[in-house]
Design a protein around this motif. Sequence first.
Motif, PDB file in Angstrom:
ATOM      1  N   GLY A  46      46.860 -51.795 -55.574  1.00 13.74           N
ATOM      2  CA  GLY A  46      46.922 -51.422 -54.155  1.00 13.74           C
ATOM      3  C   GLY A  46      47.693 -52.465 -53.364  1.00 13.74           C
ATOM      4  O   GLY A  46      48.756 -52.922 -53.799  1.00 13.74           O
ATOM      5  N   ASP A  65      50.892 -51.229 -60.039  1.00 14.86           N
ATOM      6  CA  ASP A  65      50.489 -50.068 -59.244  1.00 14.86           C
ATOM      7  C   ASP A  65      51.579 -49.007 -59.323  1.00 14.86           C
ATOM      8  O   ASP A  65      52.769 -49.301 -59.354  1.00 14.86           O
ATOM      9  CB  ASP A  65      50.225 -50.438 -57.779  1.00 14.86           C
ATOM     10  N   LEU A  66      51.110 -47.768 -59.318  1.00 14.06           N
ATOM     11  CA  LEU A  66      51.989 -46.605 -59.407  1.00 14.06           C
ATOM     12  C   LEU A  66      52.835 -46.425 -58.143  1.00 14.06           C
ATOM     13  O   LEU A  66      53.936 -45.889 -58.192  1.00 14.06           O
ATOM     14  CB  LEU A  66      51.080 -45.385 -59.582  1.00 14.06           C
ATOM     15  N   MET A  70      52.659 -49.264 -52.047  1.00  8.10           N
ATOM     16  CA  MET A  70      51.534 -50.196 -52.219  1.00  8.10           C
ATOM     17  C   MET A  70      52.066 -51.544 -52.703  1.00  8.10           C
ATOM     18  O   MET A  70      51.691 -52.605 -52.179  1.00  8.10           O
ATOM     19  CB  MET A  70      50.536 -49.652 -53.258  1.00  8.10           C
ATOM     20  N   ALA A  91      50.168 -47.186 -65.243  1.00  8.65           N
ATOM     21  CA  ALA A  91      49.422 -47.907 -66.280  1.00  8.65           C
ATOM     22  C   ALA A  91      49.275 -47.082 -67.556  1.00  8.65           C
ATOM     23  O   ALA A  91      49.083 -47.638 -68.641  1.00  8.65           O
ATOM     24  CB  ALA A  91      48.052 -48.297 -65.744  1.00  8.65           C
ATOM     25  N   ILE A 107      40.100 -51.665 -59.992  1.00  8.59           N
ATOM     26  CA  ILE A 107      39.170 -51.307 -58.911  1.00  8.59           C
ATOM     27  C   ILE A 107      39.566 -49.954 -58.310  1.00  8.59           C
ATOM     28  O   ILE A 107      40.699 -49.789 -57.834  1.00  8.59           O
ATOM     29  CB  ILE A 107      39.167 -52.399 -57.811  1.00  8.59           C
ATOM     30  N   ALA A 108      38.643 -49.025 -58.347  1.00  6.95           N
ATOM     31  CA  ALA A 108      38.837 -47.691 -57.728  1.00  6.95           C
ATOM     32  C   ALA A 108      40.112 -47.001 -58.211  1.00  6.95           C
ATOM     33  O   ALA A 108      40.771 -46.309 -57.429  1.00  6.95           O
ATOM     34  CB  ALA A 108      38.840 -47.818 -56.198  1.00  6.95           C
ATOM     35  N   THR A 109      40.441 -47.182 -59.466  1.00  8.33           N
ATOM     36  CA  THR A 109      41.702 -46.646 -59.994  1.00  8.33           C
ATOM     37  C   THR A 109      41.513 -45.841 -61.279  1.00  8.33           C
ATOM     38  O   THR A 109      42.231 -44.863 -61.512  1.00  8.33           O
ATOM     39  CB  THR A 109      42.683 -47.820 -60.272  1.00  8.33           C
ATOM     40  N   HIS A 112      41.830 -42.047 -61.803  1.00 10.25           N
ATOM     41  CA  HIS A 112      43.125 -41.352 -61.718  1.00 10.25           C
ATOM     42  C   HIS A 112      43.758 -41.149 -63.089  1.00 10.25           C
ATOM     43  O   HIS A 112      44.834 -40.562 -63.178  1.00 10.25           O
ATOM     44  CB  HIS A 112      44.099 -42.144 -60.837  1.00 10.25           C
TER      45      HIS A 112
HETATM   46  C1  LIG Z   1      41.922 -46.224 -54.323  1.00  9.60           C
HETATM   47  S1  LIG Z   1      43.331 -47.249 -54.567  1.00  9.60           S
HETATM   48  C2  LIG Z   1      42.576 -48.808 -54.921  1.00  9.60           C
HETATM   49  C3  LIG Z   1      43.504 -49.949 -54.687  1.00  9.60           C
HETATM   50  C4  LIG Z   1      42.876 -51.332 -54.870  1.00  9.60           C
HETATM   51  N1  LIG Z   1      42.468 -51.535 -56.244  1.00  9.60           N
HETATM   52  C5  LIG Z   1      41.720 -51.515 -53.917  1.00  9.60           C
HETATM   53  O1  LIG Z   1      40.596 -51.704 -54.382  1.00  9.60           O
HETATM   54  O2  LIG Z   1      41.928 -51.490 -52.699  1.00  9.60           O
HETATM   55  C6  LIG Z   1      43.894 -46.736 -56.200  1.00  9.60           C
HETATM   56  C7  LIG Z   1      45.217 -47.378 -56.555  1.00  9.60           C
HETATM   57  O3  LIG Z   1      45.517 -47.037 -57.921  1.00  9.60           O
HETATM   58  C8  LIG Z   1      46.893 -46.749 -58.016  1.00  9.60           C
HETATM   59  N2  LIG Z   1      47.094 -45.893 -59.195  1.00  9.60           N
HETATM   60  C9  LIG Z   1      46.670 -44.628 -59.386  1.00  9.60           C
HETATM   61  N3  LIG Z   1      47.039 -44.192 -60.593  1.00  9.60           N
HETATM   62  C10 LIG Z   1      47.695 -45.214 -61.196  1.00  9.60           C
HETATM   63  C11 LIG Z   1      48.335 -45.366 -62.457  1.00  9.60           C
HETATM   64  N4  LIG Z   1      48.365 -44.368 -63.355  1.00  9.60           N
HETATM   65  N5  LIG Z   1      48.925 -46.553 -62.746  1.00  9.60           N
HETATM   66  C12 LIG Z   1      48.903 -47.575 -61.833  1.00  9.60           C
HETATM   67  N6  LIG Z   1      48.316 -47.477 -60.625  1.00  9.60           N
HETATM   68  C13 LIG Z   1      47.722 -46.308 -60.304  1.00  9.60           C
HETATM   69  C14 LIG Z   1      47.238 -46.076 -56.694  1.00  9.60           C
HETATM   70  O4  LIG Z   1      48.609 -46.113 -56.392  1.00  9.60           O
HETATM   71  C15 LIG Z   1      46.394 -46.884 -55.717  1.00  9.60           C
HETATM   72  O5  LIG Z   1      47.077 -47.977 -55.173  1.00  9.60           O
END
Ligand SMILES: C[S@@+](CC[C@H](N)C(=O)[O-])C[C@H]1O[C@@H](n2cnc3c(N)ncnc32)[C@H](O)[C@@H]1O
Length: 228
Positions: A46, A65-66, A70, A91, A107-109, A112
């Motif tokens: 993020g 990060d994707l 961000m 990732a 975290i929170a990822t 996805h």
């Molecule tokens: C809910 S946000 C959390 C961001 C940060 N970890 C936080 O706690 O504030 C989820 C993050 O995961 C990233 N994301 C989602 N899928 C991903 C992937 N396949 N590879 C890398 N990053 C990913 C999104 O772009 C986003 O920035």
Amino acid sequence: MQSVKADFDRIALLEDEGSNSNDFYHSFLLGELPPRCDSALEIGCGTGAFSRLLAERSKRVVALDLSPNMVGVARERSKQFRNIDFQVADAMTAELPSDEFDCIVSIATLHHMPTEPMLFKIKRALKANGTLAIFDLFEGEGFRDLAASALALPTAVLIRLVRCGRLRPPRQVREAWAEHGRNDKYLTVSEARRIYEEILPGAKVRKHLLWRYSAIWHKPEATKDRFL
Ligand SMILES: C[S@@+](CC[C@H](N)C(=O)[O-])C[C@H]1O[C@@H](n2cnc3c(N)ncnc32)[C@H](O)[C@@H]1O
């Protein structure tokens, strides 16, 4: 993935006063990680808030990060940290070197991505004796989660009030998260426990109040695993 990327590109550019329910657990997560790391990885960094905390205890942090936006914001906010290597990467397809990282955090990822393949990939990238910390949202199940949720709501509002001086995020931020949330799907904690126990035996999976669970795993010295 394209819609996840677009959602987070949009969210990255909105002002959210720098506080969310994940940040509230940063000190808990830091307490679970080694005090010093040569090499740390954050998946889904993020805007880089936790990457900067990792950088204070690590020689080098790789933060993936994707979302290009961000990563752009994360780089802008982290200029004083020369030891963070922010990368725009998915990732799921990124090459992660084997036995490389002393700690890996996400975290929170994880919700996805397909959980099992990602956990195998992370397991491989972690050094022996390294620590994995996953923190993610869960889908409630049963009455106890419902009751906890009733308590979590005012708690989240109170935390925001204390930290940001307002009861809820600005309208644009709420709308962007609501639209993103329509496609989000979370594991229940029972599902998470089963998956983690299968792939990362001994992982400690805990429920936290603000609709989150944590999974902490220490990689044994010699992981004899037919999947590796
Ligand atoms: C809910 S946000 C959390 C961001 C940060 N970890 C936080 O706690 O504030 C989820 C993050 O995961 C990233 N994301 C989602 N899928 C991903 C992937 N396949 N590879 C890398 N990053 C990913 C999104 O772009 C986003 O920035």
